[in-house]
Design an enzyme around this catalytic site. Structure first.
Site, short mmCIF file in Angstrom:
data_model
loop_
_atom_site.label_atom_id
_atom_site.label_comp_id
_atom_site.label_asym_id
_atom_site.label_seq_id
_atom_site.Cartn_x
_atom_site.Cartn_y
_atom_site.Cartn_z
N CYS A 134 6.76 155.02 -107.51
CA CYS A 134 7.39 155.59 -108.70
C CYS A 134 6.39 156.27 -109.63
O CYS A 134 6.64 157.38 -110.13
CB CYS A 134 8.16 154.51 -109.45
SG CYS A 134 7.25 152.97 -109.69
N GLY A 165 9.85 147.86 -112.62
CA GLY A 165 9.14 148.11 -111.37
C GLY A 165 8.94 146.87 -110.54
O GLY A 165 8.68 146.94 -109.34
N HIS A 254 8.38 154.55 -116.95
CA HIS A 254 6.92 154.47 -116.97
C HIS A 254 6.33 155.57 -117.83
O HIS A 254 6.80 156.72 -117.80
CB HIS A 254 6.36 154.64 -115.55
CG HIS A 254 6.68 153.54 -114.60
ND1 HIS A 254 7.15 152.31 -114.99
CD2 HIS A 254 6.58 153.49 -113.24
CE1 HIS A 254 7.34 151.54 -113.92
NE2 HIS A 254 7.00 152.24 -112.85
#
Length: 352
Positions: A134, A165, A254
């Site tokens: 990711c 995550g 993120h």
């Protein structure tokens, strides 16, 4: 909502009950892919449960090799061990697998694809396509237009990664710990930074500079994934990449502080912004005077990669700093997987 087609694709989603699997269904719902039928797959403990898709209710089945007979596209997000066992079985039965784990990412025979960056790599697939990490996805999507225009010599990235995550249980742990701290109660730790490692630390009101297990070179596996995957996706083993990956108490999306050195001098931050303004899948949010810049809370639930805080390094003529944010469960996982499936059909690599 997607309308089921009388002629179209038979699609399987493996790990359909997980944080990424549920979002794969959402992305399929909004996709123009012609879906004829859905096969939701999970572990034996989830078999028999129901999911809604295309205005119908579908029964979850246990994922087995024979599940993939007559499947055209199989989206995997059930963990590396499941992918290693079942992805080759699915491919051998004629399905094209888009795998969202690290199981095949560095296999030289498996394309590692971000459609905005290296769509052409899909032509070399042998039944399995890997979805990158990711944090890697959002970074290379933002940097590829710069690389194409000016070349790219060096990348130094520090990540600020959301707890999602590590899965839905990590989000729950963060919420529980936050309440405990605010209520002046004992804080229980069981998952972060890595469930299977020796020690666990408080995530609430903290930042943990460890994502995944440490490797012999003192980098974590997550950091090495970013380093190696970036070089593979950009097809440049001479590219200098270094990463420090940090988990922060954010649920979804993120953030990344990225320093780059390009192959051309005389380029301004205005030039970089102009490139990114029109880049596919990228949204430029860069207006310091009005405090406009990407933030995880704003990116959550969106498919794009958001870029801002673009500025030239004061001491390096060809050096620039960027701030990159994206929903790690969508562009970082579910959406990139479905986008790959869309491109497979558009390129005629999957037919129905």
């Amino acid at each position: 909502m997607v309308l089921l087609q009388t002629e179209g694709l038979n699609v399987a989603v493996v790990g359909v009950t997980g944080a990424v699997g549920t979002r794969m269904l959402q992305m399929l719902e909004s996709s123009p892919l012609p879906v004829k039928s859905l096969l939701p797959l999970a572990s034996a403990r989830s078999a028999g449960k129901k999911v809604n898709f295309g205005g119908k209710e579908w029964t979850i089945e246990e994922a087995k090799p024979e599940s993939f007979d007559k499947i055209d596209i199989a989206l995997f997000s059930a963990g590396g061990s499941v992918s290693k066992k079942l992805a080759p079985e699915a491919a051998s039965r004629g399905a094209v697998v888009v795998d969202n784990t690290s199981a095949f990412r560095m296999d030289p025979e498996v394309p590692l694809v971000v459609p905005e960056v290296n769509e052409k790599a899909l032509n070399a697939h042998h039944g399995i396509i890997a979805n990158p990490n990711c944090s890697t996805i959002q970074m290379v999507a933002a940097l590829e237009p710069i690389r194409q225009a000016y070349g790219l010599k060096r990348i130094i990235v520090s990540t600020y990664q959301a707890v999602s995550g590590s899965g839905a249980k990590a989000i729950m742990e963060l919420e529980t710990q936050t309440r405990a701290v605010l209520d002046d109660q004992p804080v229980e730790t069981a998952i972060m930074p890595v469930k299977g490692d020796k020690k666990h630390y408080q995530m609430a009101f903290n930042a943990i500079p460890q994502i995944d297990l440490f490797q012999p070179n003192d980098y974590t596996f997550e950091e090495m994934k970013m380093i190696n995957e970036t070089k593979k996706i950009m097809d440049d083993q001479t590219l200098q990449v270094s990463a420090t990956c940090v988990r922060v108490p954010v649920a979804i999306s993120h953030g990344e502080s990225v320093y780059i050195e390009i192959g051309k001098e005389g380029v301004s931050s205005t030039d970089i912004k102009a490139l990114l303004k029109d880049a596919p899948g990228v949204v430029l949010q860069d207006d310091p005077a009005n405090q406009i810049y990407p933030m995880p809370a704003d990116a959550a639930g969106k498919k794009e990669v958001f870029v801002g805080r673009i500025r030239r390094d004061p001491d390096v003529a060809n050096g620039f700093h960027l701030w990159i944010v994206s929903d790690n469960l969508l562009k970082g996982a579910a959406w990139n997987s479905v986008e790959i499936a869309e491109r497979l059909v558009a390129l005629g690599l999957v037919t129905y």
